[in-house]
Design an enzyme around this catalytic site. Structure first.
Site, short mmCIF file in Angstrom:
data_model
loop_
_atom_site.label_atom_id
_atom_site.label_comp_id
_atom_site.label_asym_id
_atom_site.label_seq_id
_atom_site.Cartn_x
_atom_site.Cartn_y
_atom_site.Cartn_z
N GLY A 180 0.81 -1.21 0.00
CA GLY A 180 0.00 0.00 0.00
C GLY A 180 0.85 1.26 0.00
O GLY A 180 2.03 1.22 -0.33
N ALA A 181 0.23 2.40 0.39
CA ALA A 181 0.86 3.73 0.24
C ALA A 181 1.35 3.83 -1.21
O ALA A 181 2.52 4.12 -1.48
CB ALA A 181 1.98 3.95 1.24
N GLN A 183 14.85 -8.95 -3.60
CA GLN A 183 13.53 -9.55 -3.40
C GLN A 183 13.07 -10.27 -4.66
O GLN A 183 12.65 -11.43 -4.59
CB GLN A 183 12.54 -8.44 -3.02
CG GLN A 183 11.09 -8.88 -3.04
CD GLN A 183 10.18 -7.80 -2.50
OE1 GLN A 183 10.11 -7.58 -1.30
NE2 GLN A 183 9.46 -7.12 -3.37
N GLY A 209 5.42 4.18 -8.92
CA GLY A 209 6.15 2.92 -9.13
C GLY A 209 5.20 1.73 -9.10
O GLY A 209 5.25 0.85 -9.98
N HIS A 210 4.33 1.71 -8.12
CA HIS A 210 3.34 0.63 -8.05
C HIS A 210 2.43 0.67 -9.29
O HIS A 210 2.07 -0.37 -9.85
CB HIS A 210 2.46 0.77 -6.81
CG HIS A 210 3.19 0.68 -5.50
ND1 HIS A 210 3.33 1.74 -4.65
CD2 HIS A 210 3.82 -0.37 -4.89
CE1 HIS A 210 4.00 1.37 -3.56
NE2 HIS A 210 4.31 0.09 -3.69
N SER A 247 9.32 5.66 -3.65
CA SER A 247 9.17 4.71 -2.55
C SER A 247 8.12 5.22 -1.58
O SER A 247 8.01 6.43 -1.35
CB SER A 247 10.50 4.55 -1.81
OG SER A 247 10.30 3.91 -0.57
N SER A 248 7.36 4.30 -1.00
CA SER A 248 6.38 4.68 0.02
C SER A 248 7.07 5.37 1.19
O SER A 248 6.48 6.18 1.89
CB SER A 248 5.64 3.44 0.54
OG SER A 248 5.06 2.73 -0.53
N ARG A 249 8.34 5.02 1.43
CA ARG A 249 9.06 5.57 2.58
C ARG A 249 9.56 7.00 2.32
O ARG A 249 10.00 7.66 3.26
CB ARG A 249 10.23 4.66 2.97
CG ARG A 249 9.76 3.35 3.59
CD ARG A 249 10.90 2.52 4.16
NE ARG A 249 10.41 1.45 4.99
CZ ARG A 249 10.27 0.17 4.61
NH1 ARG A 249 10.58 -0.19 3.38
NH2 ARG A 249 9.81 -0.74 5.46
P1 AMP Z 1 6.15 -2.27 -1.62
O1 AMP Z 1 4.75 -1.76 -1.50
O2 AMP Z 1 7.18 -1.27 -1.29
O3 AMP Z 1 6.32 -3.60 -0.94
O4 AMP Z 1 6.37 -2.56 -3.17
C1 AMP Z 1 5.49 -3.37 -3.89
C2 AMP Z 1 6.08 -3.65 -5.25
O5 AMP Z 1 6.30 -2.42 -5.94
C3 AMP Z 1 7.45 -4.35 -5.17
O6 AMP Z 1 7.51 -5.33 -6.21
C4 AMP Z 1 8.41 -3.23 -5.41
O7 AMP Z 1 9.65 -3.66 -5.96
C5 AMP Z 1 7.64 -2.38 -6.39
N1 AMP Z 1 8.13 -1.00 -6.39
C6 AMP Z 1 8.21 -0.16 -5.33
N2 AMP Z 1 8.78 1.01 -5.69
C7 AMP Z 1 9.08 0.89 -7.01
C8 AMP Z 1 9.70 1.74 -7.98
N3 AMP Z 1 10.13 2.96 -7.66
N4 AMP Z 1 9.85 1.29 -9.24
C9 AMP Z 1 9.43 0.04 -9.57
N5 AMP Z 1 8.83 -0.81 -8.71
C10 AMP Z 1 8.67 -0.40 -7.45
#
Ligand code: AMP
Length: 289
Positions: free
Chosen positions: A36-37, A159, A41-42, A191-193
């Protein structure tokens, strides 16, 4: 199910039972697992999924199993309404957003999926048990959603490499599709962070992508030169204000995540992690020598 041109709100389901009902006539199904968040990218992952499947499922679950005791599980941003709106923009059909108790009714599962040696390097050294948590929840999501394909971002290089290994080693019947890293206009990997960063921290954090860029520019002179160029950028940022505190910087073989030799030829990944204030950020780039 809804067609790819329908941009109406996705169906939000909270339990495996509701999920199965929603996927009764799903056809070719793609899963995009997230915490979420959601950000651009997502959404780039969702677009890849949308192109390749009849039904797109986005899971939203902040998985306690992959957070260490002193990490940001409690403060991790949560916004189901905003997330659902982003899913609607991308024509997602189903959002699966289970509660922790739904995924782990008996608390921490007794049986988990261990990442092995490759999961103990880099992120695994800094975050013991992290990849056990990731693989266990992804394994569960694969069983619950039964997707034909699943899309993961290259941003989390270790990952996706481990998920590919899990699928190959344990014969999960799913195709893993990688998505390139999406960056904000200033170069910082989305990034969500990133929402944790103050303006000054965000400026300092640009050292991560600059360091990768420096390595790419030096790659013609070999692996050792690329590593040194990246380290120089990070070192300077470590002395800046606010400081960028490096966790690791490694030039690795993408199939094992072991460091490559100084005279390495072929593909490598330069991966790094650093802390800016209280925020831990990761980034990486592929380099061919
Ligand atoms: P997360 O919500 O951070 O666990 O990310 C969920 C998915 O989105 C994971 O497969 C991440 O690698 C991908 N993801 C997160 N940020 C990016 C980004 N900036 N570019 C591409 N994929 C992303």
């Amino acid at each position: 199910m809804t067609s790819s041109t329908d941009r109406s709100a996705p169906l939000v389901v909270r339990t495996p039972h509701e999920l199965r009902r929603a996927l009764a006539d799903a056809g070719r199904t793609a899963l995009v697992p997230t915490m979420g968040a959601l950000h651009g990218g997502h959404q780039s992952l969702m677009r890849i999924a949308r192109e390749r499947a009849d039904t797109v499922v986005v899971s939203i679950f902040v998985n306690p199993l992959q957070f260490g005791p002193n990490e940001d599980f409690d403060r991790y941003p949560r916004d189901l309404e905003g997330d659902t709106a982003r899913c609607a923009q991308e024509g997602v059909d189903v959002v699966f957003a289970p509660e922790t108790e739904t995924m782990y009714p008996a608390g921490r599962p007794m049986v988990t999926i261990e990442a092995g040696e490759m999961g103990e390097r880099l992120e695994g050294t800094s975050r013991p048990g992290h990849f056990t948590g990731v693989l266990t929840v992804v394994g569960k999501l694969f069983h619950l959603v039964r997707p034909d394909l699943a899309v993961f971002g290259e941003k989390d290089a270790q990952q996706i490499a481990l998920i590919r290994r899990m699928v190959a080693d344990l014969d999960f019947p799913v195709e893993i599709v990688g998505a390139p890293i999406l960056r904000d206009p200033d170069g910082l990997a989305s990034s969500s962070r990133n929402v944790y960063l103050s303006a000054a921290e965000r400026t300092a954090a640009l050292a991560l992508s600059r360091s990768l860029e420096a390595a790419r520019s030096a790659a013609g002179r070999g692996a050792a030169a690329a590593r040194t160029a990246a380290a120089a950028v990070l070192e300077e940022a470590a002395g800046g204000e606010p400081p960028v505190e490096p966790d690791y910087l490694a030039l690795i073989d993408p199939s094992t995540f072991a460091e490559v030799a100084d005279d390495h030829r072929g593909d490598a990944v330069l991966a790094l992690a650093a802390r800016v204030g209280t925020t831990r950020l990761i980034d990486n780039t592929s380099i061919r020598f």
